[in-house]
Scaffold this motif. Structure first.
Motif, PDB file in Angstrom:
ATOM      1  N   GLY A 235      26.336  34.678  53.555  1.00  0.00           N
ATOM      2  CA  GLY A 235      25.075  34.143  53.054  1.00  0.00           C
ATOM      3  C   GLY A 235      25.063  33.952  51.551  1.00  0.00           C
ATOM      4  O   GLY A 235      23.991  33.809  50.959  1.00  0.00           O
ATOM      5  N   GLN A 236      26.250  33.912  50.916  1.00  0.00           N
ATOM      6  CA  GLN A 236      26.336  33.778  49.465  1.00  0.00           C
ATOM      7  C   GLN A 236      27.240  32.604  49.098  1.00  0.00           C
ATOM      8  O   GLN A 236      27.943  32.046  49.939  1.00  0.00           O
ATOM      9  CB  GLN A 236      26.855  35.079  48.845  1.00  0.00           C
ATOM     10  N   ARG A 237      27.212  32.246  47.795  1.00  0.00           N
ATOM     11  CA  ARG A 237      28.058  31.161  47.305  1.00  0.00           C
ATOM     12  C   ARG A 237      29.498  31.644  47.156  1.00  0.00           C
ATOM     13  O   ARG A 237      29.750  32.768  46.731  1.00  0.00           O
ATOM     14  CB  ARG A 237      27.547  30.658  45.951  1.00  0.00           C
ATOM     15  N   ASP A 238      30.425  30.787  47.514  1.00  0.00           N
ATOM     16  CA  ASP A 238      31.846  31.125  47.526  1.00  0.00           C
ATOM     17  C   ASP A 238      32.589  30.365  46.434  1.00  0.00           C
ATOM     18  O   ASP A 238      32.245  29.221  46.126  1.00  0.00           O
ATOM     19  CB  ASP A 238      32.414  30.755  48.910  1.00  0.00           C
ATOM     20  N   TYR A 239      33.622  30.971  45.857  1.00  0.00           N
ATOM     21  CA  TYR A 239      34.447  30.385  44.797  1.00  0.00           C
ATOM     22  C   TYR A 239      33.614  30.173  43.528  1.00  0.00           C
ATOM     23  O   TYR A 239      33.527  29.086  42.982  1.00  0.00           O
ATOM     24  CB  TYR A 239      35.088  29.078  45.273  1.00  0.00           C
ATOM     25  N   ASP A 240      33.006  31.273  43.069  1.00  0.00           N
ATOM     26  CA  ASP A 240      32.244  31.243  41.826  1.00  0.00           C
ATOM     27  C   ASP A 240      33.185  31.466  40.643  1.00  0.00           C
ATOM     28  O   ASP A 240      34.398  31.635  40.815  1.00  0.00           O
ATOM     29  CB  ASP A 240      31.149  32.309  41.849  1.00  0.00           C
ATOM     30  N   LYS A 241      32.616  31.455  39.450  1.00  0.00           N
ATOM     31  CA  LYS A 241      33.427  31.620  38.236  1.00  0.00           C
ATOM     32  C   LYS A 241      32.746  32.611  37.307  1.00  0.00           C
ATOM     33  O   LYS A 241      31.527  32.576  37.116  1.00  0.00           O
ATOM     34  CB  LYS A 241      33.604  30.281  37.522  1.00  0.00           C
ATOM     35  N   ASP A 242      33.550  33.486  36.730  1.00  0.00           N
ATOM     36  CA  ASP A 242      33.079  34.427  35.716  1.00  0.00           C
ATOM     37  C   ASP A 242      34.281  34.765  34.843  1.00  0.00           C
ATOM     38  O   ASP A 242      35.142  35.555  35.229  1.00  0.00           O
ATOM     39  CB  ASP A 242      32.509  35.689  36.371  1.00  0.00           C
ATOM     40  N   SER A 243      34.361  34.146  33.678  1.00  0.00           N
ATOM     41  CA  SER A 243      35.563  34.296  32.855  1.00  0.00           C
ATOM     42  C   SER A 243      35.203  34.573  31.407  1.00  0.00           C
ATOM     43  O   SER A 243      34.186  34.112  30.893  1.00  0.00           O
ATOM     44  CB  SER A 243      36.434  33.029  32.932  1.00  0.00           C
ATOM     45  N   LEU A 244      36.070  35.327  30.764  1.00  0.00           N
ATOM     46  CA  LEU A 244      35.983  35.608  29.331  1.00  0.00           C
ATOM     47  C   LEU A 244      37.362  35.373  28.741  1.00  0.00           C
ATOM     48  O   LEU A 244      38.359  35.945  29.199  1.00  0.00           O
ATOM     49  CB  LEU A 244      35.540  37.047  29.083  1.00  0.00           C
ATOM     50  N   PHE A 273      33.922  36.280  44.485  1.00  0.00           N
ATOM     51  CA  PHE A 273      34.643  35.900  45.697  1.00  0.00           C
ATOM     52  C   PHE A 273      35.857  35.034  45.343  1.00  0.00           C
ATOM     53  O   PHE A 273      35.858  34.319  44.344  1.00  0.00           O
ATOM     54  CB  PHE A 273      33.729  35.113  46.653  1.00  0.00           C
ATOM     55  N   SER A 274      36.883  35.104  46.195  1.00  0.00           N
ATOM     56  CA  SER A 274      38.030  34.222  46.050  1.00  0.00           C
ATOM     57  C   SER A 274      37.697  32.856  46.647  1.00  0.00           C
ATOM     58  O   SER A 274      36.595  32.634  47.164  1.00  0.00           O
ATOM     59  CB  SER A 274      39.258  34.827  46.748  1.00  0.00           C
ATOM     60  N   ARG A 275      38.640  31.960  46.576  1.00  0.00           N
ATOM     61  CA  ARG A 275      38.423  30.591  47.050  1.00  0.00           C
ATOM     62  C   ARG A 275      38.747  30.498  48.539  1.00  0.00           C
ATOM     63  O   ARG A 275      39.882  30.709  48.952  1.00  0.00           O
ATOM     64  CB  ARG A 275      39.302  29.637  46.253  1.00  0.00           C
ATOM     65  N   MET A 338      50.328  40.092  32.851  1.00  0.00           N
ATOM     66  CA  MET A 338      49.409  39.477  33.791  1.00  0.00           C
ATOM     67  C   MET A 338      49.167  40.434  34.954  1.00  0.00           C
ATOM     68  O   MET A 338      50.105  41.065  35.457  1.00  0.00           O
ATOM     69  CB  MET A 338      49.975  38.151  34.307  1.00  0.00           C
ATOM     70  N   THR A 339      47.908  40.557  35.368  1.00  0.00           N
ATOM     71  CA  THR A 339      47.529  41.360  36.522  1.00  0.00           C
ATOM     72  C   THR A 339      46.659  40.516  37.432  1.00  0.00           C
ATOM     73  O   THR A 339      45.701  39.883  36.968  1.00  0.00           O
ATOM     74  CB  THR A 339      46.754  42.617  36.096  1.00  0.00           C
ATOM     75  N   TYR A 340      46.980  40.512  38.725  1.00  0.00           N
ATOM     76  CA  TYR A 340      46.241  39.682  39.671  1.00  0.00           C
ATOM     77  C   TYR A 340      46.001  40.452  40.960  1.00  0.00           C
ATOM     78  O   TYR A 340      46.902  41.126  41.471  1.00  0.00           O
ATOM     79  CB  TYR A 340      47.032  38.400  39.967  1.00  0.00           C
ATOM     80  N   ARG A 341      44.779  40.356  41.468  1.00  0.00           N
ATOM     81  CA  ARG A 341      44.394  40.984  42.732  1.00  0.00           C
ATOM     82  C   ARG A 341      43.521  40.002  43.514  1.00  0.00           C
ATOM     83  O   ARG A 341      42.540  39.485  42.976  1.00  0.00           O
ATOM     84  CB  ARG A 341      43.600  42.283  42.497  1.00  0.00           C
ATOM     85  N   THR A 342      43.877  39.748  44.775  1.00  0.00           N
ATOM     86  CA  THR A 342      43.069  38.813  45.543  1.00  0.00           C
ATOM     87  C   THR A 342      43.099  39.137  47.033  1.00  0.00           C
ATOM     88  O   THR A 342      44.078  39.710  47.536  1.00  0.00           O
ATOM     89  CB  THR A 342      43.543  37.361  45.329  1.00  0.00           C
ATOM     90  N   HIS A 343      42.029  38.774  47.713  1.00  0.00           N
ATOM     91  CA  HIS A 343      41.942  38.770  49.176  1.00  0.00           C
ATOM     92  C   HIS A 343      41.671  37.326  49.591  1.00  0.00           C
ATOM     93  O   HIS A 343      40.690  36.718  49.153  1.00  0.00           O
ATOM     94  CB  HIS A 343      40.813  39.675  49.669  1.00  0.00           C
ATOM     95  N   LEU A 344      42.530  36.777  50.449  1.00  0.00           N
ATOM     96  CA  LEU A 344      42.438  35.374  50.848  1.00  0.00           C
ATOM     97  C   LEU A 344      42.238  35.279  52.356  1.00  0.00           C
ATOM     98  O   LEU A 344      43.019  35.862  53.127  1.00  0.00           O
ATOM     99  CB  LEU A 344      43.705  34.612  50.459  1.00  0.00           C
ATOM    100  N   ASP A 345      41.232  34.542  52.761  1.00  0.00           N
ATOM    101  CA  ASP A 345      40.972  34.323  54.180  1.00  0.00           C
ATOM    102  C   ASP A 345      41.684  33.048  54.602  1.00  0.00           C
ATOM    103  O   ASP A 345      41.217  31.941  54.330  1.00  0.00           O
ATOM    104  CB  ASP A 345      39.469  34.208  54.436  1.00  0.00           C
TER     105      ASP A 345
END
Length: 760
Positions: A235-244, A273-275, A338-345
């Motif tokens: 029920g939420q928006r997917d693939y949002d952005k929050d960057s610094l 959320f991831s893409r 570089m550090t990366y963490r993701t969950h992909l459906d």
């Protein structure tokens, strides 16, 4: 028809390939004729009130006029990047011929130039196109999809780059140069708002710390927006952005002969959320015992394993520059993390059929030493390069609802809870040199050479945890290797490769306005080992590419027209491909990475900027790409080149834009830029799936900019993809297992307003 027959037929007179090249040549001819006519009448005509800006580039590691550099390169200044509201590297795509650049499924930069690149997002293989940040090569595709913050310039070099750059890149290079500190105190602050609740603030401040000796600069940008997609499951928006993103730099110039330039930068991307891809074909649902249908709207998804997406980068680079007489000695020392963490459906459903997690840590150390020399008849760029990269990754599948199709509508439950740990070290040593000799006043010859030695060492371990009660990535990480898991796999392997890559260029200054060149160069990309879960080492060999190119660069009609064009032919061997299949004996899912065959491509590029009047400017770039696989091996070593098309290699791409400038007197100035970019049918997967292929399409954009008379205030209104076109940029063909095809879509219609204040 065989691949060889297709290639032969495409070169016959009257065929589309040659017709297309003829069209490009015809477009250039009137301007060239006008230039010859103008040579006889220049003294009798009045000087125009406007002229095209002379662009200085560093493509050859020395600052030169773009029109005198015998390389196919597109350069975009900070002013142009702001005009087109370029917020990340992906938005460069429409401005550069034969460039395909977008973000992939795992925050990775997918970059193809002239059909050469790398599709896979996992970090065991090298990029096909190098991305450089302030002359520092970025070793991984994660962290390389840069936000454009406080740039000085971006250059896109097409074709192999090895005799001028630290790390050899087989397809080309994207070079991001940030703005340097200034001895004048100045700065800017920009605020931006747009649809999808887009919010952004960025600013920069520079000035002297010690007069005439030490200057500093600091830039920062914060951007956020809601997701483009709506997830029915959450029920939420997917693939949002929050960057610094931030960058700080110091420039120390104690004498006219020596400078030290220190740059520190960092970025933090932490969306909710991831893409999630859109499911383009039905998928069987083990919990419901039926197929889940395809939705009509690609921006409505239904997924349950997309709750994590974190990407952090940081780096430091020190450039020492010492000039004496006609020589320059330069040292570039850099360290990055570089550090990366993701969950992909990757089942695109609310089931737990195929959830993938990937945790990656990477660090790299590079050292480059250069000697540059120039006199009236000779120019030399030579260097030594060292690169060492450590890459650690932990990933696998959370798929308790995974299944194996047995045929006749029967699906066998086959739960998968897996983890793989890979530790890899890559080391590269190289020596390169590029020598240009002025044979006569109009004619010069460039000879370049590069010797490279690369070594890869990898340790790969895998375990299965289905039935053990361990069901989360964190749980598997905590007990990995303790004996709780089962079905162990793994290997340790290392291998080295050596390569010699030459280059030769003949450059002829046909007139003060026109330069002609021809070149031949070799590109190389090292081999490696399949980094996914396997029980034994699966090595793959290096890629090689021979590129042949002829081109021209002209500044015509009293600097009213810039016309650059190129024709090229690429002979591409041993190219590395990632594909997905199924084990015919067990029905298990297979993820393969291997050398698949050979390809040959040819094409043309045209870049035109013309001042049609004192107020109206035309900008055109056009790319044409043809050819295909000459040899391609699929499952069971079958020859399938006739059944496949090159990935991310549209036949046509380009953009046509008009820029109209209004003088408002005391009220400042107003400029309006409208454009349309086009791309023909593009295959997005190695399987050449027509379900996932994107048909040809056009995107329309509009930019309106007001600037105050004192140039301190600026207001930009922009709209991109104005017709809200739905188009795929990326795809996953998992039809072999678990039987679904997934599409990732480009940005929908976006618009916004940016207000900038400049202090100087």
């Amino acid at each position: 028809m065989t691949a060889q027959q297709r290639q032969k037929n495409s070169s016959l007179p009257g065929r589309p390939g040659m017709l297309s090249l003829a069209i490009l040549t015809a477009l250039a001819a009137p301007w060239a004729y006008a230039d010859l006519a103008n040579n006889d009448t220049t003294d009798n005509t009045s000087e125009p009130t406007r002229s095209i800006e002379v662009i200085e580039v560093t493509a050859t590691r020395q600052t030169e006029n773009l029109q005198r550099v015998p390389i196919a390169v597109t350069a975009l200044s900070s002013t142009e990047l702001e005009q087109y509201q370029i917020q990340n590297l992906g938005q460069l795509e429409a401005l550069v011929p034969n460039l395909n650049l977008h973000v992939g499924d795992a925050a990775n930069a997918v970059v193809y130039i002239r059909g050469v690149g790398q599709l896979d997002s996992i970090s065991f293989n090298d990029p096909g196109v190098g991305i450089y940040l302030d002359d520092v090569y970025l070793g991984r595709v994660q962290g390389a999809f840069l936000d454009v913050v406080d740039p000085q310039q971006i250059e896109v070099l097409r074709g192999p780059q090895g005799t001028l750059y630290g790390r050899n890149t087989i397809g080309g290079a994207v070079k991001f140069t940030s703005a340097r500190p200034s001895d004048i105190t100045e700065g800017y602050l920009s605020l931006m708002a747009g649809n999808f609740n887009q919010r952004g603030v960025k600013g920069s401040l520079t000035g002297p710390l010690l007069e005439d000796q030490l200057a500093a600069r600091f830039a920062i940008a914060k951007n956020s927006r809601d997701g483009f997609s709506f997830n029915q499951h959450t029920g939420q928006r997917d693939y949002d952005k929050d960057s610094l993103t931030w960058r700080g730099s110091l420039l120390y110039t104690p004498t006219d002969d020596f400078s030290a330039y220190l740059v520190l930068d960092g970025s933090n991307q932490n969306p909710d959320f991831s893409r999630t891809p859109h499911r383009e074909t039905p998928i069987y649902s083990l919990p419901t015992g039926d197929f889940l249908p395809v939705g009509d709207d690609p921006f409505v998804v239904n997924a349950n394993f997309n709750d994590r997406e974190e990407l952090r980068t940081k780096g430091v680079a020190l450039t020492l520059d010492y000039q004496f007489q006609q020589s320059t000695l330069k040292s570039i020392t850099a360290y990055r993390e570089m550090t990366y963490r993701t969950h992909l459906d990757l089942d695109g459903s609310p089931d737990d059929s195929f959830g993938i997690y990937s945790y990656e840590d990477q660090d790299q150390l590079s050292q480059e030493l250069q000697w540059l020399y120039r006199n009236e008849r000779l120019s030399l760029v030579s260097g030594l390069f060292y690169f060492k990269e450590n890459s650690w990754s932990f990933g696998g599948a959370i798929a308790p609802d995974f299944f194996v199709p047995l045929g006749n509508g029967i699906f066998f439950p086959f739960p998968v809870i897996s983890a793989g740990l890979r530790d890899q070290t890559n080391t590269s040593h190289a020596i390169y040199s590029n020598l240009t000799l002025q044979l006569s006043e109009p004619l010069s010859l460039t000879l370049g050479a590069r010797w490279t030695r690369e070594k890869k060492e990898v340790s790969n371990r895998g375990e299965e945890f289905a039935g053990t009660g361990v069901t989360t990535p964190q749980g598997m990480k905590a007990v990995f290797g303790s004996g709780i898991g089962h079905s162990l796999t793994g290997y340790d392997a290392s291998q080295s490769w050596n390569d010699f890559s030459p280059r030769a260029v003949l450059n002829y200054q046909y007139s003060p306005q026109t330069m002609l060149y021809s070149s031949i160069s070799k590109g190389f990309k090292s081999g490696g080992f399949n980094g996914r879960l396997t029980s034994f080492a699966q090595p793959y060999d290096p890629e090689t590419l021979w590129s042949y190119e002829v081109g021209s660069k002209s500044m015509l009609l009293s600097q009213q027209v810039r016309l650059n064009s190129a024709l090229f032919y690429n002979d591409y061997k041993n190219f590395q491909l990632s594909r997905f299949s199924i084990d015919p004996d067990t029905g298990a899912f297979l993820s393969l990475f291997e050398n698949a065959g050979k390809a040959s491509t040819y094409g043309a590029e045209l870049e035109l900027q013309a001042l049609l009047s004192d107020s109206l400017t035309l900008n055109l770039n056009l790319g044409y790409l043809a050819g295909g696989y000459d040899e391609l091996l699929g499952d069971f070593e079958q020859e399938i080149s006739d059944e496949r098309e090159l990935v991310n290699a549209p036949r046509w791409n380009g953009r046509l834009g008009l820029d109209y400038w209004f003088d408002l007197g005391n009220q400042g100035s107003l400029s309006l830029n409208a454009g349309v970019s086009i791309k023909s049918k593009t295959y997005l997967t190695v399987s050449s799936s027509d379900v996932l292929a994107q048909p040809g399409f056009a995107l329309y954009d509009l930019y309106l900019s007001w600037q105050s008379q004192d140039e301190q205030w600026q207001l930009n209104l922009f709209g991109k993809n104005l017709t809200d076109k739905r188009y795929r940029q990326h795809g996953f063909d998992l039809s072999a297992s678990p039987g679904v095809q997934l599409g990732y879509y480009g940005d929908p219609r976006t618009f916004g307003l940016q207000l900038t204040y400049r202090y100087f």
